[in-house]
Design a protein around this motif. Sequence first.
Motif, PDB file in Angstrom:
ATOM      1  N   ASP A 135       0.854  -1.187   0.000  1.00 24.51           N
ATOM      2  CA  ASP A 135       0.000   0.000   0.000  1.00 24.51           C
ATOM      3  C   ASP A 135       0.885   1.230   0.000  1.00 24.51           C
ATOM      4  OD1 ASP A 135      -2.160  -1.754   2.148  1.00 24.51           O
ATOM      5  OD2 ASP A 135      -2.681  -1.078   0.123  1.00 24.51           O
ATOM      6  N   TYR A 136       0.382   2.292  -0.634  1.00 29.44           N
ATOM      7  CA  TYR A 136       1.164   3.513  -0.766  1.00 29.44           C
ATOM      8  C   TYR A 136       0.338   4.742  -0.408  1.00 29.44           C
ATOM      9  CZ  TYR A 136       4.230   0.544  -3.563  1.00 29.44           C
ATOM     10  OH  TYR A 136       5.071  -0.463  -3.996  1.00 29.44           O
TER      11      TYR A 136
ATOM     12  N   LYS B  88       2.228   7.298  -5.031  1.00 30.60           N
ATOM     13  CA  LYS B  88       1.767   6.245  -5.947  1.00 30.60           C
ATOM     14  C   LYS B  88       2.256   6.511  -7.360  1.00 30.60           C
ATOM     15  CE  LYS B  88      -2.418   4.674  -3.576  1.00 30.60           C
ATOM     16  NZ  LYS B  88      -3.899   4.683  -3.567  1.00 30.60           N
TER      17      LYS B  88
ATOM     18  N   ASP C 297      -1.004   8.324  -1.274  1.00 30.53           N
ATOM     19  CA  ASP C 297      -1.406   8.861  -2.574  1.00 30.53           C
ATOM     20  C   ASP C 297      -0.296   9.710  -3.194  1.00 30.53           C
ATOM     21  OD1 ASP C 297      -4.924   9.381  -1.730  1.00 30.53           O
ATOM     22  OD2 ASP C 297      -3.850   7.613  -2.454  1.00 30.53           O
TER      23      ASP C 297
END
Length: 127
Positions: free
Chosen positions: A66-67, A72, A69
């Motif tokens: 997961d990153y 990303k 925003d």
Amino acid sequence: QVQLVESGGGLVQAGGSLRLSCAASGSWFSLNTMDWYRQATMGWYRQAPGKQRELVALIASGGSADYADSVKGRFTISRDNAKNTVYLQMNSLKSEDTAVYLCKAIITRITGRYNYWGQGTQVTVSS
């Protein structure tokens, strides 16, 4: 005791790339490094001067990531369980990426969640 040592930070021009590494070592209760590391969720966080620490990326034991925003499409987190190391590949760096980058290990058990931090590595992006 769990130890996390980050490396790879430095000064880079905007648009450039850096790869951060975080090497894990030490035992956790009865587990050796490789045993606890492969079960841990590993993360990269960053803290800029005058700002709160923020999550950059997480990678679970199974490899799902997961990153934030803001990173990303530019940053990639990966892990090498054979080397007990987590990486953060940072591309297309921006001045707003300037911060101290910290590695975190999260070990989850029935008894609770255990968090461990590295000392951090400075990333400075010049515009």
